[in-house]
Design a protein around this motif. Structure first.
Motif, PDB file in Angstrom:
ATOM      1  N   GLU A  68       0.823  -1.213   0.000  1.00  0.00           N
ATOM      2  CA  GLU A  68       0.000   0.000   0.000  1.00  0.00           C
ATOM      3  C   GLU A  68       0.859   1.266   0.000  1.00  0.00           C
ATOM      4  O   GLU A  68       0.560   2.216  -0.720  1.00  0.00           O
ATOM      5  CB  GLU A  68      -0.947   0.002   1.200  1.00  0.00           C
ATOM      6  CG  GLU A  68      -1.982  -1.096   1.169  1.00  0.00           C
ATOM      7  CD  GLU A  68      -2.969  -0.992   0.024  1.00  0.00           C
ATOM      8  OE1 GLU A  68      -3.023   0.039  -0.676  1.00  0.00           O
ATOM      9  OE2 GLU A  68      -3.716  -1.967  -0.172  1.00  0.00           O
ATOM     10  N   PHE A  69       1.926   1.284   0.801  1.00  0.00           N
ATOM     11  CA  PHE A  69       2.801   2.458   0.799  1.00  0.00           C
ATOM     12  C   PHE A  69       3.536   2.599  -0.544  1.00  0.00           C
ATOM     13  O   PHE A  69       3.742   3.714  -1.021  1.00  0.00           O
ATOM     14  CB  PHE A  69       3.799   2.397   1.952  1.00  0.00           C
ATOM     15  CG  PHE A  69       3.198   2.737   3.289  1.00  0.00           C
ATOM     16  CD1 PHE A  69       2.685   4.004   3.540  1.00  0.00           C
ATOM     17  CD2 PHE A  69       3.127   1.796   4.299  1.00  0.00           C
ATOM     18  CE1 PHE A  69       2.126   4.333   4.763  1.00  0.00           C
ATOM     19  CE2 PHE A  69       2.574   2.106   5.535  1.00  0.00           C
ATOM     20  CZ  PHE A  69       2.071   3.376   5.767  1.00  0.00           C
ATOM     21  N   ALA A  70       3.908   1.470  -1.146  1.00  0.00           N
ATOM     22  CA  ALA A  70       4.620   1.510  -2.426  1.00  0.00           C
ATOM     23  C   ALA A  70       3.728   2.014  -3.554  1.00  0.00           C
ATOM     24  O   ALA A  70       4.224   2.584  -4.534  1.00  0.00           O
ATOM     25  CB  ALA A  70       5.163   0.129  -2.766  1.00  0.00           C
ATOM     26  N   THR A  71       2.428   1.806  -3.434  1.00  0.00           N
ATOM     27  CA  THR A  71       1.504   2.260  -4.476  1.00  0.00           C
ATOM     28  C   THR A  71       0.887   3.605  -4.125  1.00  0.00           C
ATOM     29  O   THR A  71      -0.145   3.980  -4.688  1.00  0.00           O
ATOM     30  CB  THR A  71       0.400   1.217  -4.727  1.00  0.00           C
ATOM     31  OG1 THR A  71      -0.315   0.983  -3.507  1.00  0.00           O
ATOM     32  CG2 THR A  71       0.973  -0.076  -5.248  1.00  0.00           C
ATOM     33  N   ASN A  72       1.514   4.308  -3.202  1.00  0.00           N
ATOM     34  CA  ASN A  72       1.108   5.656  -2.817  1.00  0.00           C
ATOM     35  C   ASN A  72      -0.318   5.707  -2.251  1.00  0.00           C
ATOM     36  O   ASN A  72      -1.109   6.572  -2.622  1.00  0.00           O
ATOM     37  CB  ASN A  72       1.260   6.628  -3.991  1.00  0.00           C
ATOM     38  CG  ASN A  72       1.355   8.063  -3.519  1.00  0.00           C
ATOM     39  OD1 ASN A  72       1.724   8.314  -2.367  1.00  0.00           O
ATOM     40  ND2 ASN A  72       1.037   8.996  -4.386  1.00  0.00           N
ATOM     41  N   ALA A  73      -0.600   4.757  -1.366  1.00  0.00           N
ATOM     42  CA  ALA A  73      -1.897   4.739  -0.672  1.00  0.00           C
ATOM     43  C   ALA A  73      -1.620   4.696   0.833  1.00  0.00           C
ATOM     44  O   ALA A  73      -1.795   3.667   1.480  1.00  0.00           O
ATOM     45  CB  ALA A  73      -2.721   3.539  -1.107  1.00  0.00           C
ATOM     46  N   PRO A  74      -1.161   5.819   1.405  1.00  0.00           N
ATOM     47  CA  PRO A  74      -0.741   5.796   2.809  1.00  0.00           C
ATOM     48  C   PRO A  74      -1.883   5.537   3.783  1.00  0.00           C
ATOM     49  O   PRO A  74      -1.648   4.993   4.867  1.00  0.00           O
ATOM     50  CB  PRO A  74      -0.133   7.181   3.024  1.00  0.00           C
ATOM     51  CG  PRO A  74      -0.721   8.037   1.965  1.00  0.00           C
ATOM     52  CD  PRO A  74      -0.976   7.140   0.797  1.00  0.00           C
TER      53      PRO A  74
ATOM     54  N   GLY B  39      -2.156   1.923   3.896  1.00  0.00           N
ATOM     55  CA  GLY B  39      -0.920   1.435   4.520  1.00  0.00           C
ATOM     56  C   GLY B  39      -0.976   1.545   6.031  1.00  0.00           C
ATOM     57  O   GLY B  39      -0.544   0.641   6.752  1.00  0.00           O
TER      58      GLY B  39
END
Length: 65
Positions: A30-36, A39
């Motif tokens: 989730e953090f890698a796909t810019n969905a904090p 995440g």
């Protein structure tokens, strides 16, 4: 009646660790796909899993019938 985290399925340590690693992997994804936001939710699940499966885990009693 047992709690969900005391289900006999979770007796082996490797299964409890696997659940924790899946939660960590989900958070990283989730953090890698810019969905904090998601995440942070996944990190919350990870923290709960560590607490429930490692810190306070009490294996269910054996059924002797």
């Amino acid at each position: 009646m047992t709690k969900d985290n005391q289900h006999p399925f979770f007796r082996p340590l490797w299964r409890r660790i696997a659940v924790i690693l899946v939660c960590v992997g989900w958070a990283v994804l989730e953090f890698a796909t810019n969905a904090p936001g998601w995440g942070m939710i996944a990190l919350g699940f990870t923290a709960y899993a560590v607490w429930a499966f490692l810190l306070t885990y009490n294996p269910p009693a054996e059924n002797k019938e």
